[in-house]
Design a protein around this motif. Structure first.
Motif, PDB file in Angstrom:
ATOM      1  N   LYS A 114       1.178  -2.403  -6.546  1.00  0.00           N
ATOM      2  CA  LYS A 114       1.757  -2.669  -5.450  1.00  0.00           C
ATOM      3  C   LYS A 114       2.774  -3.885  -5.504  1.00  0.00           C
ATOM      4  O   LYS A 114       3.713  -4.090  -5.095  1.00  0.00           O
ATOM      5  N   ALA A 130       7.989  -3.877   3.846  1.00  0.00           N
ATOM      6  CA  ALA A 130       7.403  -4.683   4.934  1.00  0.00           C
ATOM      7  C   ALA A 130       7.326  -6.303   4.280  1.00  0.00           C
ATOM      8  O   ALA A 130       6.998  -6.243   2.951  1.00  0.00           O
ATOM      9  N   VAL A 139      -2.447  -4.457   7.282  1.00  0.00           N
ATOM     10  CA  VAL A 139      -2.362  -3.471   6.381  1.00  0.00           C
ATOM     11  C   VAL A 139      -2.973  -4.230   4.956  1.00  0.00           C
ATOM     12  O   VAL A 139      -2.355  -4.955   4.506  1.00  0.00           O
ATOM     13  N   LYS A 167      -3.749  -3.500   0.876  1.00  0.00           N
ATOM     14  CA  LYS A 167      -3.596  -2.464  -0.150  1.00  0.00           C
ATOM     15  C   LYS A 167      -4.075  -2.919  -1.391  1.00  0.00           C
ATOM     16  O   LYS A 167      -3.409  -3.977  -1.803  1.00  0.00           O
ATOM     17  N   VAL A 184      -5.408   2.092   0.695  1.00  0.00           N
ATOM     18  CA  VAL A 184      -4.650   1.269   1.530  1.00  0.00           C
ATOM     19  C   VAL A 184      -5.606   1.468   2.686  1.00  0.00           C
ATOM     20  O   VAL A 184      -6.312   2.426   3.317  1.00  0.00           O
ATOM     21  N   ILE A 238      -5.710   0.183   6.899  1.00  0.00           N
ATOM     22  CA  ILE A 238      -5.060  -0.333   8.114  1.00  0.00           C
ATOM     23  C   ILE A 238      -6.285  -0.509   9.289  1.00  0.00           C
ATOM     24  O   ILE A 238      -6.904   0.081   9.675  1.00  0.00           O
ATOM     25  N   GLU A 272       0.158  -6.665   3.821  1.00  0.00           N
ATOM     26  CA  GLU A 272       1.509  -6.442   4.573  1.00  0.00           C
ATOM     27  C   GLU A 272       1.545  -6.321   5.856  1.00  0.00           C
ATOM     28  O   GLU A 272       0.648  -5.812   6.456  1.00  0.00           O
ATOM     29  N   GLU A 273       2.917  -6.653   6.462  1.00  0.00           N
ATOM     30  CA  GLU A 273       3.102  -6.275   7.891  1.00  0.00           C
ATOM     31  C   GLU A 273       3.013  -4.963   8.099  1.00  0.00           C
ATOM     32  O   GLU A 273       3.563  -4.064   7.470  1.00  0.00           O
ATOM     33  N   PHE A 274       2.568  -4.484   9.299  1.00  0.00           N
ATOM     34  CA  PHE A 274       2.529  -3.036   9.793  1.00  0.00           C
ATOM     35  C   PHE A 274       3.794  -2.474  10.244  1.00  0.00           C
ATOM     36  O   PHE A 274       4.337  -3.473  11.048  1.00  0.00           O
ATOM     37  N   LEU A 275       4.473  -1.606   9.627  1.00  0.00           N
ATOM     38  CA  LEU A 275       5.703  -0.918  10.309  1.00  0.00           C
ATOM     39  C   LEU A 275       5.337   0.099  10.952  1.00  0.00           C
ATOM     40  O   LEU A 275       4.611   1.251  10.597  1.00  0.00           O
ATOM     41  N   GLU A 279       7.459   8.583   8.966  1.00  0.00           N
ATOM     42  CA  GLU A 279       7.551   8.549   7.428  1.00  0.00           C
ATOM     43  C   GLU A 279       8.240   9.811   7.059  1.00  0.00           C
ATOM     44  O   GLU A 279       8.290  10.822   7.561  1.00  0.00           O
ATOM     45  N   LYS A 297      -0.517  13.922   6.356  1.00  0.00           N
ATOM     46  CA  LYS A 297      -1.673  13.351   5.497  1.00  0.00           C
ATOM     47  C   LYS A 297      -2.927  13.465   6.047  1.00  0.00           C
ATOM     48  O   LYS A 297      -3.963  13.428   5.507  1.00  0.00           O
ATOM     49  N   ILE A 310       7.937   1.928   1.930  1.00  0.00           N
ATOM     50  CA  ILE A 310       6.463   1.854   2.293  1.00  0.00           C
ATOM     51  C   ILE A 310       5.835   1.779   0.868  1.00  0.00           C
ATOM     52  O   ILE A 310       4.973   1.007   0.430  1.00  0.00           O
ATOM     53  N   GLU A 311       6.374   2.634  -0.174  1.00  0.00           N
ATOM     54  CA  GLU A 311       5.805   2.618  -1.470  1.00  0.00           C
ATOM     55  C   GLU A 311       6.985   3.461  -2.376  1.00  0.00           C
ATOM     56  O   GLU A 311       7.425   4.197  -2.039  1.00  0.00           O
TER      57      GLU A 311
HETATM   58  P1  AMP Z   1       0.908   3.874   0.499  1.00  0.00           P
HETATM   59  O1  AMP Z   1      -0.333   4.242  -0.390  1.00  0.00           O
HETATM   60  O2  AMP Z   1       1.549   2.350   0.043  1.00  0.00           O
HETATM   61  O3  AMP Z   1       1.894   5.031   0.638  1.00  0.00           O
HETATM   62  O4  AMP Z   1      -0.055   3.618   2.000  1.00  0.00           O
HETATM   63  C1  AMP Z   1      -0.514   5.130   2.352  1.00  0.00           C
HETATM   64  C2  AMP Z   1      -0.304   5.279   3.877  1.00  0.00           C
HETATM   65  O5  AMP Z   1      -0.574   4.151   4.621  1.00  0.00           O
HETATM   66  C3  AMP Z   1       1.197   5.371   3.952  1.00  0.00           C
HETATM   67  O6  AMP Z   1       1.591   6.808   3.914  1.00  0.00           O
HETATM   68  C4  AMP Z   1       1.399   4.746   5.464  1.00  0.00           C
HETATM   69  O7  AMP Z   1       1.037   5.970   6.263  1.00  0.00           O
HETATM   70  C5  AMP Z   1       0.394   3.777   5.605  1.00  0.00           C
HETATM   71  N1  AMP Z   1       1.157   2.486   5.563  1.00  0.00           N
HETATM   72  C6  AMP Z   1       1.321   1.901   4.301  1.00  0.00           C
HETATM   73  N2  AMP Z   1       2.142   0.753   4.334  1.00  0.00           N
HETATM   74  C7  AMP Z   1       2.090   0.680   5.636  1.00  0.00           C
HETATM   75  C8  AMP Z   1       2.978  -0.386   6.497  1.00  0.00           C
HETATM   76  N3  AMP Z   1       3.410  -1.437   6.073  1.00  0.00           N
HETATM   77  N4  AMP Z   1       3.015  -0.033   7.660  1.00  0.00           N
HETATM   78  C9  AMP Z   1       2.609   1.113   8.414  1.00  0.00           C
HETATM   79  N5  AMP Z   1       1.944   1.865   7.630  1.00  0.00           N
HETATM   80  C10 AMP Z   1       1.814   1.634   6.377  1.00  0.00           C
END
Ligand code: AMP
Ligand code: GLY
Length: 424
Positions: free
Chosen positions: A107, A122, A147, A149, A159, A161, A191-194, A198, A220, A288-289
């Protein structure tokens, strides 16, 4: 040509199904494959990370193209393994290099890449045991939810939250110091929550040119109304209704082009899919990723809409022909509903006989966690089957998938009855 698909999920069954329609295909092999792939391809027992075994099979079966489904072998360097081996270097392998694999494998690597190319994402900071004493102050400077990770691969579980500041501080310590996710969390990105909606973007690239595949949205959470635990994915739809021309243009200009330019500038060898997990905040897209492979279950709605010969498309990558191929995308709406084992995503039982598969009509059934046992199929995983329908609109597609699902039975079978609920 003979092809080999690595992986064992619904994604791989869907890809192999598309390959069976190719005019260029001779024999298809799956390693390890599943019950579904055993019917339309030849399954080879083995591990997707056993490169020596894969080499043997490629040579013995005269394979010309290898499609790598999951991220693990990519992050472990299967592309580089092929390129550095004299007997494999001319085989087409659809996977990015080990270096490019870090876009998913770390990440922090992905975040730094985005920073270098001004790709919207973010705000964040990375912590290890060496600077953990500064993490409290960083968390205090942010607004909840927090958040956290794990830096490395964690099978979709890395991840967290968290709403409460103290819990976030404690969890960070448990990730780094107690190795909550093993070595994957010895480094943690906060990281900052967005806040937004999605969507999944798939870009096919050979490192020079790119083509945007259909967008998709996955569901999901295990529970209806997007509640409960995260899963590998309980359903997906394509196209994405809230993706209009203006938003697509922003995604391409602000995210896709700088991503491909960055891959070029850094001389990352890339022969495959960049899967960009996006979030729409207001009217703007953020990353996000990154993933370096197709999504699952998104593949089960994306490839059924691509009318091109997929094997020809992949074969053309890295040649001048790739640039000239125009994607031919169906206007139809595709929806898939995942049938899962009772208890999933927590513990569940396997080995349940699946009934009713012979009575289905007008759906594509992609196997995920199944095994063939004499004349029937039994369950062998959490996600068992993906039931995909196509229609003029989502209402029709989903109605058909759900009608057909009524005919399928296995002990403990569970599924979300509301896929697409937010769109109709
Ligand atoms: P990721 O493995 O990075 O895709 O994160 C898994 C899930 O966490 C994502 O599909 C989002 O639903 C949630 N998520 C990850 N990062 C954020 C973020 N910065 N703000 C809000 N939701 C996030
Ligand atoms: N459906 C999300 C993924 O494949 O990672």
């Amino acid at each position: 040509m003979n092809v080999l698909v690595l992986g064992s999920g619904g994604r791989e069954h869907a890809i192999i199904t598309s390959f069976t329609n190719s005019k260029s295909v001779n024999k298809i092999y799956a390693l390890p494959g599943n019950g579904g792939t055993s019917i339309i391809a030849t399954n080879i027992q083995g591990d997707v990370n056993d490169f020596k075994k894969i080499k043997e099979e490629v040579i013995n079966n005269n394979i010309s193209l290898v499609f790598v489904g999951p991220e693990d072998p990519i992050v472990n360097g299967i592309y580089d393994f092929f390129k550095s081996d004299n007997s494999l270097k001319d085989i087409k392998i659809i996977a990015p290099s080990k270096l490019a694999g870090q876009l998913e494998g770390s990440k922090e690597f992905a975040k730094k890449f985005m920073e270098r190319y001004n790709i919207p994402t973010a705000k964040h900071e990375t912590f290890t045991k060496d600077n953990i004493d500064q993490s409290d102050a960083f968390l205090e400077s942010m607004n909840p939810p927090y958040v956290l990770k794990a830096d490395g691969l964690a099978a979709g579980k890395g991840v967290l939250i968290i709403d409460n500041l103290q819990n976030a501080k404690d969890e960070l310590r448990s990730m780094i110091l107690d190795k909550k996710f093993g070595d994957s969390s010895s480094k943690v990105v906060i990281e900052e929550f967005l806040d937004g909606i999605e969507l999944s973007c798939f870009v096919l690239t050979d490192g020079k040119n790119y083509k945007i595949l259909p967008f998709a949205k996955d569901y999901k959470k295990i529970g209806e109304g997007d509640t409960g635990l995260n899963t590998g994915g309980m359903g997906a739809i394509s196209p994405v209704p809230f993706l209009d021309y203006k938003f697509l243009e922003k995604i391409e200009e602000r995210i896709i082009k700088p991503t491909i330019d960055g891959i070029k500038k850094e001389n990352m060898e890339y022969m495959g899919v960049v899967f960009i997990g996006l979030i729409k905040v207001g009217e703007d897209p953020y990353v996000i990723e990154y993933n370096v492979r197709m999504g699952d279950p998104e593949t089960e709605v994306v490839f059924p809409r691509v009318k091109n010969d997929l094997l020809d498309l992949f074969s053309s990558m890295g040649t001048p022909k790739f640039k000239d191929i125009k994607l031919n995308i169906s206007d139809n709406h595709a929806a898939t509903v995942i049938l899962v084992s009772g208890g999933y995503p927590e513990s569940y039982e396997k080995g349940k006989t699946i009934e009713g598969l012979n009575d289905l009509s007008q759906v594509s059934v992609f196997h995920a966690g199944t095994k063939k046992k004499s004349d029937s199929f039994i369950t062998s995983g959490g996600r068992v089957l993906a039931i995909t329908s196509m229609g003029d609109n989502f209402e029709l597609a989903l109605k058909n998938s759900y009608n057909q699902i009524n005919k399928i039975k296995f002990d403990g079978m569970n599924y979300r009855k509301d896929i697409g609920f937010d769109l109709l």
